[in-house]
Design a protein around this motif. Structure first.
Motif, short mmCIF file in Angstrom:
data_model
loop_
_atom_site.label_atom_id
_atom_site.label_comp_id
_atom_site.label_asym_id
_atom_site.label_seq_id
_atom_site.Cartn_x
_atom_site.Cartn_y
_atom_site.Cartn_z
N UNK A 1 37.40 40.91 34.70
CA UNK A 1 36.29 41.63 34.07
C UNK A 1 35.42 40.58 33.39
N UNK A 2 34.10 40.78 33.97
CA UNK A 2 32.90 39.95 33.39
C UNK A 2 31.85 41.03 33.01
N UNK A 3 31.16 40.55 31.73
CA UNK A 3 30.03 41.38 31.52
C UNK A 3 29.03 40.26 30.91
N UNK B 1 29.24 37.26 28.21
CA UNK B 1 29.55 37.65 26.88
C UNK B 1 31.18 37.92 27.05
N UNK B 2 31.66 38.40 28.18
CA UNK B 2 32.86 38.89 28.50
C UNK B 2 33.40 38.05 29.61
N UNK B 3 34.55 37.30 29.68
CA UNK B 3 34.96 36.77 30.92
C UNK B 3 36.65 36.72 30.84
N UNK B 4 37.29 37.65 31.53
CA UNK B 4 38.92 37.83 31.48
C UNK B 4 39.23 37.83 32.39
N UNK B 5 40.69 37.46 32.76
CA UNK B 5 41.45 37.31 34.30
C UNK B 5 42.70 37.80 33.78
N UNK C 1 36.46 46.64 43.29
CA UNK C 1 35.61 45.66 43.32
C UNK C 1 34.23 46.04 43.20
N UNK C 2 33.52 45.60 42.13
CA UNK C 2 32.08 46.13 41.95
C UNK C 2 31.43 45.02 41.17
N UNK C 3 30.01 45.12 41.54
CA UNK C 3 28.90 44.55 40.78
C UNK C 3 28.24 45.76 40.25
N UNK D 1 25.07 43.55 33.15
CA UNK D 1 25.76 43.53 34.47
C UNK D 1 27.23 43.66 34.31
N UNK D 2 27.94 44.42 35.16
CA UNK D 2 29.30 44.25 35.00
C UNK D 2 30.01 43.88 36.41
N UNK D 3 30.84 43.00 36.29
CA UNK D 3 31.64 42.49 37.38
C UNK D 3 32.96 42.73 37.20
N UNK D 4 33.72 43.42 38.28
CA UNK D 4 35.07 43.60 38.11
C UNK D 4 35.77 43.49 39.70
#
Length: 511
Positions: free
Chosen positions: A193-195, A202-206, A452-454, A463-466
């Motif tokens: 999860x990246x934001x 501001x967010x980067x989690x694995x 999977x999304x951008x 921007x949201x990445x997951x």
């Protein structure tokens, strides 16, 4: 020759066991990837199999008290018993068994494993831990790297921001690290999860064993990258006209381009409205009759197979989800740019200036890169793609793609059978609207099977990445939950900030 020998080696069942786990697996999969944990661990690390000209690797990682093994399509659970024997499992099914052997200084140096009664001896590799992922990807059979062949001026990597988040978001992120809480949230299949907010990560989690350097299979997010590669080719001067018949770019397939098919335009393949009969949504992707499965794993010529499908002129200009259309587009780009294939063009295109790390394409049965869903990208590189689109083709003071092309690619061209953020389709980008923090906002989405999304929110500068492994459920529910639990509060913060800035601007203008 090496590929042929490897294929023969695995025919006894090893290949089947390792590759049936994911979609679009090509030929065989015998590479597992992960990173060595910071602390000395008796099991974790890079493991190598060598027999004549055959070489492949296993890399084992421990995270949160659980061991994982990774192949280039995903992760598998590794269960180690007190006697140092182990099983590798997928969805509860044992696919590999083995035993760690030859301890030296508390660290095992060998593995004796079995797959379908075939022996698979491995030894610990001497490759430096920081090179594990890169080394594995470069050595993977059945893949092509996505590198920046002609671009060495890479921007500095993202630095995680210390920017404060809403307290409820911080609390939920902490809860998500606990498996029990993740289960309550319905997010156990979330892998990253990246934001990105106002220019900052501001967010980067694995989760589930994934980490920053591991590329994740992004499935149909690949299609959105193909769109950007088409725009990159046009920006760089390639003779690629979206309104022209695609037959202009497929000279070797003129015999198949008949009975109306010769009038299909590149614009129509970019919007999945070619009129070619194609149905990959009615059957599971691994089903033998699913056309996406056929072009990835069975067809000797995916372009010819696509063009051999019936043509329905009445369906021309009607949205119909089709990896076949993407296959035609990718072939057209390669021919228009005088490159071997879409992967070859990607390494020398302007898009390569994004400097992807550890990225690669899976190859199809016919040797072409899988343009419909074969990219594997780090979430940070997915974020670069999102930022490039948000900035209308600009990347760190460099104009990579013309802004009007980005605008055209991400503007609704056709309605789809879906709703909300996936209600409309551009050039392999979904467009729609979402109700967030009391306001309807526009979203632009690259969407891939399994979660999977951008997702780009131009109005919110967000921007949201997951990435995820939601292959056994309604995978579109996962992004909805993520947005509800994490993004809605950040969006509320953004809207309040923008309102304050707008009010301040009016005050300054009045002075």
């Amino acid at each position: 020759m090496i590929k042929l020998r490897l294929k023969r080696f695995y025919q006894g069942g090893l290949m089947t066991s390792l590759t049936r786990l994911k979609l679009g697996i090509l030929g065989f999969t015998a590479c597992f990837t992960a990173q060595l944990s910071a602390a000395i661990d008796p099991y974790a690390g890079l493991w190598q199999f060598s027999q004549g000209e055959m070489h492949f690797y296993i890399l084992i990682k421990k995270q949160g008290g659980q061991y994982y093994s990774f192949d280039h399509l995903g992760k598998h659970q590794l269960v180690i018993k007190p006697d140092h024997s182990f099983t590798i499992e997928n969805n509860g099914e044992i696919i590999v068994t083995g035993h760690f052997e030859r301890p030296e200084g508390g660290v095992y140096q060998a593995i004796n494993s079995q797959v379908n009664n075939q022996q698979l001896p491995l030894t610990r590799s001497a490759v430096a831990p920081e090179q594990h992922v890169t080394h594995l990807i470069q050595a993977m059979p059945g893949t092509l790297p996505l590198t920046n062949k002609h671009h060495s001026n890479c921007a500095a990597p993202y630095q995680k921001s210390a920017q404060s988040l809403p307290e409820v978001v911080t609390s939920r992120l902490q809860d998500l690290k606990d498996n029990a809480h993740a289960k309550q949230m319905g997010l156990t299949q979330l892998d990253s999860l990246l934001i990105w907010q106002d220019g900052a990560l501001v967010v980067e989690e694995y989760y589930n064993g994934w980490s920053q350097q591991l590329p994740h299979q992004v499935n149909s997010v690949t299609k959105s990258v193909i769109s950007l590669l088409a725009d990159s080719a046009v920006t760089e001067g390639a003779k690629l006209n979206y309104q022209a018949p695609i037959s202009q770019y497929l000279p070797q397939y003129q015999n198949q381009l008949a009975q109306g098919k010769e009038q299909i335009t590149l614009q129509q393949t970019l919007t999945m409205s070619s009129g070619l009969e194609w149905d990959e949504w009615s059957t599971p992707y691994h089903h033998r009759l699913n056309p996406q499965n056929i072009i990835a794993n069975k067809s000797g010529d995916s372009v010819r197979f696509t063009l051999s499908t019936p043509f329905r002129k009445s369906q021309n200009n009607t949205f119909n989800y089709s990896a076949g259309d993407v296959t035609l587009t990718a072939e057209a780009i390669a021919n228009a740019t005088n490159t071997d294939n879409i992967a070859d063009y990607a390494t020398q295109s302007a898009l390569a200036k994004l400097c992807f790390e550890n990225a690669y394409w899976q190859l199809q049965h016919d040797g072409r890169p899988n343009a419909g869903g074969g990219l594997n990208l780090r979430p940070r590189d997915m974020l670069k793609i999102g930022e490039l689109v948000l900035q209308q083709g600009q990347w760190h003071q460099q104009r990579l793609i013309k802004p009007d092309l980005i605008q055209a690619a991400t503007t609704a061209k056709l309605p789809t059978p879906l709703d909300g953020p996936l209600a409309n389709y551009g050039h392999y980008w979904w467009t729609g609207s979402e109700y967030m923090a009391g306001k309807t906002v526009t979203s632009i989405t690259a969407d891939g099977y399994g979660g999977q999304q951008i997702v780009i929110y131009p109005e919110l500068d967000l921007i949201l990445v997951m990435t995820a492994s939601a292959y056994n459920s309604d995978f579109h529910n996962l992004p909805r939950k993520v947005k509800m639990l994490f993004l809605s509060e950040i969006a509320k913060q953004q809207l309040a900030k923008h309102a304050s800035e707008e009010a301040e601007g009016k005050v300054q203008a009045a002075l």
